[in-house]
Design a protein around this motif. Structure first.
Motif, PDB file in Angstrom:
ATOM      1  N   GLY A 126       0.810  -1.212   0.000  1.00  0.00           N
ATOM      2  CA  GLY A 126       0.000   0.000   0.000  1.00  0.00           C
ATOM      3  C   GLY A 126       0.841   1.258   0.000  1.00  0.00           C
ATOM      4  N   VAL A 127       1.928   1.242   0.761  1.00  0.00           N
ATOM      5  CA  VAL A 127       2.834   2.397   0.802  1.00  0.00           C
ATOM      6  C   VAL A 127       3.497   2.607  -0.557  1.00  0.00           C
ATOM      7  CG1 VAL A 127       5.006   3.251   1.767  1.00  0.00           C
ATOM      8  CG2 VAL A 127       3.247   2.312   3.290  1.00  0.00           C
ATOM      9  N   VAL A 128       4.017   1.539  -1.142  1.00  0.00           N
ATOM     10  CA  VAL A 128       4.669   1.646  -2.457  1.00  0.00           C
ATOM     11  C   VAL A 128       3.665   2.112  -3.508  1.00  0.00           C
ATOM     12  CG1 VAL A 128       5.816   0.355  -4.300  1.00  0.00           C
ATOM     13  CG2 VAL A 128       6.421  -0.074  -1.912  1.00  0.00           C
ATOM     14  N   ALA A 129       2.445   1.623  -3.431  1.00  0.00           N
ATOM     15  CA  ALA A 129       1.410   2.039  -4.381  1.00  0.00           C
ATOM     16  C   ALA A 129       1.140   3.536  -4.256  1.00  0.00           C
ATOM     17  CB  ALA A 129       0.128   1.249  -4.133  1.00  0.00           C
ATOM     18  N   GLY A 130       1.051   4.025  -3.015  1.00  0.00           N
ATOM     19  CA  GLY A 130       0.827   5.453  -2.810  1.00  0.00           C
ATOM     20  C   GLY A 130       1.970   6.290  -3.356  1.00  0.00           C
ATOM     21  N   VAL A 131       3.194   5.856  -3.105  1.00  0.00           N
ATOM     22  CA  VAL A 131       4.360   6.582  -3.613  1.00  0.00           C
ATOM     23  C   VAL A 131       4.370   6.578  -5.139  1.00  0.00           C
ATOM     24  CG1 VAL A 131       6.880   6.566  -3.749  1.00  0.00           C
ATOM     25  CG2 VAL A 131       5.754   6.171  -1.555  1.00  0.00           C
ATOM     26  N   GLY A 132       3.990   5.449  -5.731  1.00  0.00           N
ATOM     27  CA  GLY A 132       3.937   5.361  -7.187  1.00  0.00           C
ATOM     28  C   GLY A 132       2.983   6.368  -7.796  1.00  0.00           C
ATOM     29  N   GLN A 133       1.835   6.558  -7.159  1.00  0.00           N
ATOM     30  CA  GLN A 133       0.868   7.541  -7.643  1.00  0.00           C
ATOM     31  C   GLN A 133       1.388   8.960  -7.423  1.00  0.00           C
ATOM     32  OE1 GLN A 133      -1.948   6.862  -9.266  1.00  0.00           O
ATOM     33  NE2 GLN A 133      -2.757   8.951  -9.395  1.00  0.00           N
ATOM     34  N   VAL A 134       2.009   9.201  -6.277  1.00  0.00           N
ATOM     35  CA  VAL A 134       2.526  10.539  -5.959  1.00  0.00           C
ATOM     36  C   VAL A 134       3.597  10.968  -6.955  1.00  0.00           C
ATOM     37  CG1 VAL A 134       3.882  11.848  -4.269  1.00  0.00           C
ATOM     38  CG2 VAL A 134       1.946  10.458  -3.511  1.00  0.00           C
TER      39      VAL A 134
ATOM     40  N   ALA B 251      -5.929   8.359 -18.251  1.00  0.00           N
ATOM     41  CA  ALA B 251      -6.364   9.205 -17.143  1.00  0.00           C
ATOM     42  C   ALA B 251      -5.352  10.300 -16.845  1.00  0.00           C
ATOM     43  CB  ALA B 251      -6.583   8.347 -15.893  1.00  0.00           C
ATOM     44  N   ASN B 252      -5.841  11.383 -16.265  1.00  0.00           N
ATOM     45  CA  ASN B 252      -4.982  12.476 -15.788  1.00  0.00           C
ATOM     46  C   ASN B 252      -4.822  12.318 -14.281  1.00  0.00           C
ATOM     47  OD1 ASN B 252      -3.793  14.860 -14.933  1.00  0.00           O
ATOM     48  ND2 ASN B 252      -4.971  16.157 -16.321  1.00  0.00           N
ATOM     49  N   PRO B 253      -3.618  11.986 -13.792  1.00  0.00           N
ATOM     50  CA  PRO B 253      -3.436  11.730 -12.362  1.00  0.00           C
ATOM     51  C   PRO B 253      -3.642  12.961 -11.485  1.00  0.00           C
ATOM     52  CG  PRO B 253      -1.317  11.807 -13.474  1.00  0.00           C
ATOM     53  CD  PRO B 253      -2.359  11.830 -14.550  1.00  0.00           C
ATOM     54  N   ASN B 254      -3.714  14.145 -12.093  1.00  0.00           N
ATOM     55  CA  ASN B 254      -3.926  15.365 -11.324  1.00  0.00           C
ATOM     56  C   ASN B 254      -5.396  15.670 -11.081  1.00  0.00           C
ATOM     57  OD1 ASN B 254      -1.130  16.679 -11.042  1.00  0.00           O
ATOM     58  ND2 ASN B 254      -1.206  16.161 -13.227  1.00  0.00           N
ATOM     59  N   LEU B 255      -6.284  14.873 -11.686  1.00  0.00           N
ATOM     60  CA  LEU B 255      -7.713  15.087 -11.539  1.00  0.00           C
ATOM     61  C   LEU B 255      -8.328  14.006 -10.659  1.00  0.00           C
ATOM     62  CD1 LEU B 255      -8.673  16.009 -15.227  1.00  0.00           C
ATOM     63  CD2 LEU B 255      -8.240  17.566 -13.310  1.00  0.00           C
ATOM     64  N   PRO B 256      -9.462  14.309 -10.003  1.00  0.00           N
ATOM     65  CA  PRO B 256     -10.119  13.279  -9.187  1.00  0.00           C
ATOM     66  C   PRO B 256     -10.492  12.065 -10.025  1.00  0.00           C
ATOM     67  CG  PRO B 256     -11.022  15.455  -8.722  1.00  0.00           C
ATOM     68  CD  PRO B 256     -10.144  15.607  -9.939  1.00  0.00           C
ATOM     69  N   GLY B 257     -10.418  10.909  -9.418  1.00  0.00           N
ATOM     70  CA  GLY B 257     -10.740   9.669 -10.125  1.00  0.00           C
ATOM     71  C   GLY B 257     -10.006   8.502  -9.511  1.00  0.00           C
ATOM     72  N   VAL B 258      -9.987   7.405 -10.223  1.00  0.00           N
ATOM     73  CA  VAL B 258      -9.324   6.201  -9.748  1.00  0.00           C
ATOM     74  C   VAL B 258      -7.810   6.350  -9.880  1.00  0.00           C
ATOM     75  CG1 VAL B 258      -9.073   3.713 -10.083  1.00  0.00           C
ATOM     76  CG2 VAL B 258     -11.313   4.803 -10.392  1.00  0.00           C
ATOM     77  N   ALA B 259      -7.070   5.956  -8.832  1.00  0.00           N
ATOM     78  CA  ALA B 259      -5.599   6.049  -8.849  1.00  0.00           C
ATOM     79  C   ALA B 259      -5.030   4.802  -9.533  1.00  0.00           C
ATOM     80  CB  ALA B 259      -5.065   6.199  -7.434  1.00  0.00           C
ATOM     81  N   TYR B 260      -5.141   4.759 -10.850  1.00  0.00           N
ATOM     82  CA  TYR B 260      -4.709   3.573 -11.597  1.00  0.00           C
ATOM     83  C   TYR B 260      -3.221   3.302 -11.424  1.00  0.00           C
ATOM     84  CZ  TYR B 260      -9.250   3.816 -13.913  1.00  0.00           C
ATOM     85  OH  TYR B 260     -10.597   3.847 -14.164  1.00  0.00           O
TER      86      TYR B 260
ATOM     87  N   HIS C 231      -2.577   1.313  -8.439  1.00  0.00           N
ATOM     88  CA  HIS C 231      -2.887  -0.093  -8.670  1.00  0.00           C
ATOM     89  C   HIS C 231      -1.709  -0.789  -9.361  1.00  0.00           C
ATOM     90  CE1 HIS C 231      -7.506   0.852  -8.798  1.00  0.00           C
ATOM     91  NE2 HIS C 231      -6.920   1.166  -7.647  1.00  0.00           N
ATOM     92  N   ILE C 232      -1.161  -0.133 -10.381  1.00  0.00           N
ATOM     93  CA  ILE C 232      -0.061  -0.737 -11.132  1.00  0.00           C
ATOM     94  C   ILE C 232       1.177  -0.873 -10.250  1.00  0.00           C
ATOM     95  CG2 ILE C 232       1.509  -0.381 -13.079  1.00  0.00           C
ATOM     96  CD1 ILE C 232      -0.859   1.086 -14.472  1.00  0.00           C
ATOM     97  N   SER C 233       1.480   0.165  -9.479  1.00  0.00           N
ATOM     98  CA  SER C 233       2.656   0.124  -8.594  1.00  0.00           C
ATOM     99  C   SER C 233       2.507  -0.968  -7.543  1.00  0.00           C
ATOM    100  CB  SER C 233       2.843   1.484  -7.921  1.00  0.00           C
ATOM    101  OG  SER C 233       3.023   2.516  -8.867  1.00  0.00           O
ATOM    102  N   GLY C 234       1.313  -1.049  -6.929  1.00  0.00           N
ATOM    103  CA  GLY C 234       1.073  -2.079  -5.923  1.00  0.00           C
ATOM    104  C   GLY C 234       1.179  -3.477  -6.509  1.00  0.00           C
ATOM    105  N   PHE C 235       0.580  -3.680  -7.673  1.00  0.00           N
ATOM    106  CA  PHE C 235       0.606  -4.977  -8.334  1.00  0.00           C
ATOM    107  C   PHE C 235       2.047  -5.396  -8.640  1.00  0.00           C
ATOM    108  CE2 PHE C 235       0.157  -7.990 -11.797  1.00  0.00           C
ATOM    109  CZ  PHE C 235      -1.002  -8.687 -11.500  1.00  0.00           C
ATOM    110  N   ALA C 236       2.826  -4.451  -9.152  1.00  0.00           N
ATOM    111  CA  ALA C 236       4.208  -4.749  -9.532  1.00  0.00           C
ATOM    112  C   ALA C 236       5.051  -5.121  -8.318  1.00  0.00           C
ATOM    113  CB  ALA C 236       4.819  -3.543 -10.256  1.00  0.00           C
ATOM    114  N   ILE C 237       4.944  -4.338  -7.236  1.00  0.00           N
ATOM    115  CA  ILE C 237       5.776  -4.640  -6.069  1.00  0.00           C
ATOM    116  C   ILE C 237       5.317  -5.934  -5.402  1.00  0.00           C
ATOM    117  CG2 ILE C 237       4.418  -3.346  -4.361  1.00  0.00           C
ATOM    118  CD1 ILE C 237       8.274  -3.628  -4.616  1.00  0.00           C
TER     119      ILE C 237
END
Length: 215
Positions: free
Chosen positions: A108-116, A184-193, A196-202
């Protein structure tokens, strides 16, 4: 496709999975009881804001964990908890209770960092357990690729249940997340895809390393 259950038996009670589900449900129940003016403050304190993490990593580090236990609505909660129950019990069975808990939170932490990283100046709050659960799904793919997942398949107005190999189900799932992330535009509200990809990969990488070490 929507997964119903798999044919992969477990040998031990999934204590951590059940506790995580209970904690998420209780927190959402409390969150839902808050009036709107307090709800904004609640998310402000515990959700993950990319710009705040970059500006204040110490404070943001707490949000990398706390945001995993917040959800935007009841459908967000129920979907995440179902996927956690379906895929998490087998990983807990393999890793043991404490290792699974660490693995879950770490993904979960790695996924959050990946989105950030993709939207460091965003002030859109990130909430949900889906990054951590994506890590569980990535590990499931590596550990149980031949398990069969009975899934609802929607073909227009026709719905049927089909057993699908985990490698196919999860491969299609991550492929879909990748396509959505590209659009998707990661700067707009929506799903943090990208979370998901970062979490799946790690999750997949960690399970590969664990399996190699175990052998």
């Amino acid at each position: 496709m929507f997964p119903l259950h798999d044919d992969n038996p477990t040998q031990d009670t999934s204590i951590v999975v059940y506790v995580l589900i209970l904690i998420n449900v209780l927190i959402y129940g409390y969150q839902a009881s808050l009036p709107n003016f307090q709800l904004g403050e609640w998310f402000g304190n515990w959700a993950l804001f990319p710009k705040e993490l970059i500006a204040n990593p110490a404070k943001g580090a707490i949000a990398l964990v706390s945001s995993q236990f917040l959800h935007g609505n009841i459908f967000h909660l129920v979907g995440n908890m179902w996927f956690l129950y379906l895929f998490g019990n087998h990983l807990e069975d393999q890793l043991g209770h404490w290792k699974f808990l660490f693995f879950y939170l770490f993904c979960g932490v790695v996924a959050g960092v990946g989105q950030v990283i993709t939207a460091p100046m965003s002030l859109v709050p990130m909430v949900g357990a889906s990054g951590a659960i994506s890590g569980v799904m990535g590990a499931y793919l590596i550990r149980f690729p031949r398990a069969r997942i009975l899934s609802l398949v929607f073909l227009g107005f026709f719905v049927t249940a089909i057993p699908i190999p985990a490698a196919v189900f999860l491969g299609l799932w991550i492929a879909g997340q990748t396509v959505y992330a590209a659009m998707a535009n990661p700067n707009l509200p929506g799903v943090a895809y990208l979370a998901h990809i970062s979490g799946f990969a790690i999750g997949a990488i960690a399970m590969l390393l664990f399996s190699k070490r175990k052998r």
